[in-house]
Design a protein around this motif. Structure first.
Motif, PDB file in Angstrom:
ATOM      1  N   UNK A  64       0.809  -1.213   0.000  1.00 29.42           N
ATOM      2  CA  UNK A  64       0.000   0.000   0.000  1.00 29.42           C
ATOM      3  C   UNK A  64       0.840   1.259   0.000  1.00 29.42           C
ATOM      4  N   UNK A  65       2.159   1.099  -0.003  1.00 30.69           N
ATOM      5  CA  UNK A  65       3.072   2.240   0.032  1.00 30.69           C
ATOM      6  C   UNK A  65       3.844   2.302  -1.286  1.00 30.69           C
ATOM      7  N   UNK A  66       3.392   3.169  -2.178  1.00 27.67           N
ATOM      8  CA  UNK A  66       3.983   3.271  -3.519  1.00 27.67           C
ATOM      9  C   UNK A  66       5.477   3.575  -3.453  1.00 27.67           C
ATOM     10  N   UNK A  67       5.903   4.394  -2.509  1.00 27.42           N
ATOM     11  CA  UNK A  67       7.330   4.735  -2.403  1.00 27.42           C
ATOM     12  C   UNK A  67       8.178   3.517  -2.053  1.00 27.42           C
ATOM     13  N   UNK A  68       7.665   2.657  -1.156  1.00 22.31           N
ATOM     14  CA  UNK A  68       8.420   1.450  -0.799  1.00 22.31           C
ATOM     15  C   UNK A  68       8.455   0.467  -1.965  1.00 22.31           C
ATOM     16  N   UNK A  69       7.346   0.364  -2.704  1.00 20.61           N
ATOM     17  CA  UNK A  69       7.344  -0.499  -3.888  1.00 20.61           C
ATOM     18  C   UNK A  69       8.403  -0.022  -4.872  1.00 20.61           C
ATOM     19  N   UNK A  70       8.417   1.272  -5.135  1.00 21.41           N
ATOM     20  CA  UNK A  70       9.392   1.823  -6.073  1.00 21.41           C
ATOM     21  C   UNK A  70      10.828   1.596  -5.609  1.00 21.41           C
ATOM     22  N   UNK A  71      11.035   1.607  -4.307  1.00 19.66           N
ATOM     23  CA  UNK A  71      12.390   1.442  -3.768  1.00 19.66           C
ATOM     24  C   UNK A  71      12.850  -0.017  -3.735  1.00 19.66           C
ATOM     25  N   UNK A  72      11.941  -0.935  -3.364  1.00 19.27           N
ATOM     26  CA  UNK A  72      12.358  -2.309  -3.104  1.00 19.27           C
ATOM     27  C   UNK A  72      11.933  -3.333  -4.149  1.00 19.27           C
ATOM     28  N   UNK A  79       3.531   0.336 -10.730  1.00 16.55           N
ATOM     29  CA  UNK A  79       2.471  -0.654 -10.951  1.00 16.55           C
ATOM     30  C   UNK A  79       1.240  -0.334 -10.119  1.00 16.55           C
ATOM     31  N   UNK A  80       0.101  -0.714 -10.620  1.00 20.78           N
ATOM     32  CA  UNK A  80      -1.165  -0.566  -9.915  1.00 20.78           C
ATOM     33  C   UNK A  80      -1.262  -1.673  -8.873  1.00 20.78           C
ATOM     34  N   UNK A  81      -1.669  -1.332  -7.663  1.00 21.57           N
ATOM     35  CA  UNK A  81      -1.808  -2.332  -6.607  1.00 21.57           C
ATOM     36  C   UNK A  81      -3.233  -2.312  -6.055  1.00 21.57           C
ATOM     37  N   UNK A  82      -3.689  -3.470  -5.667  1.00 25.47           N
ATOM     38  CA  UNK A  82      -5.002  -3.587  -5.052  1.00 25.47           C
ATOM     39  C   UNK A  82      -4.873  -3.893  -3.565  1.00 25.47           C
ATOM     40  N   UNK A  83      -3.680  -3.689  -3.028  1.00 27.28           N
ATOM     41  CA  UNK A  83      -3.430  -3.964  -1.612  1.00 27.28           C
ATOM     42  C   UNK A  83      -4.132  -2.907  -0.755  1.00 27.28           C
ATOM     43  N   UNK A  84      -4.333  -3.255   0.490  1.00 27.88           N
ATOM     44  CA  UNK A  84      -4.911  -2.321   1.430  1.00 27.88           C
ATOM     45  C   UNK A  84      -4.009  -1.102   1.564  1.00 27.88           C
ATOM     46  N   UNK A  85      -4.612   0.060   1.631  1.00 28.08           N
ATOM     47  CA  UNK A  85      -3.838   1.281   1.842  1.00 28.08           C
ATOM     48  C   UNK A  85      -3.140   1.259   3.197  1.00 28.08           C
TER      49      UNK A  85
END
Length: 91
Positions: A64-72, A79-85
């Motif tokens: 739910x954290x776009x910045x962490x996805x982009x980093x790790x 990418x589009x995510x359907x995870x809980x915010x």
């Protein structure tokens, strides 16, 4: 739900489940490459748990954290995510 089934079966076989408990350190034997237990905090007090058959670390995700996805997760940048915010990787 499947979580209820897993929880009930874990309790049946004697798994010691600690809720609202934060692991602050893995206690390891680096020479044998094994985890011996954990140091945790529960209700503000230290808790030491010795592993007898293993340690399962069940943590929340960070989808739910776009910045962490982009980093790790480099392949998933933007990418589009359907995870809980609420899945923000908080400690």
């Amino acid at each position: 739900m499947h979580i209820d089934v897993l929880f009930q079966n874990a309790k049946k076989i004697g798994v010691d489940i600690k809720l609202n408990t934060k692991v602050v350190e893995l206690i390891t034997n680096t020479e044998a490459n094994e985890v011996l237990g954990v140091k945790a905090e529960s209700k503000g007090k230290p808790l030491y748990v010795r592993a007898t058959k293993g340690v399962v670390i069940a943590t929340g995700g960070f989808c739910g954290d776009v910045n962490m996805i982009d980093k790790f997760i480099l392949d998933s940048r933007g990418a589009l995510t359907f995870a809980s915010a609420n899945s923000e990787g908080q400690a």
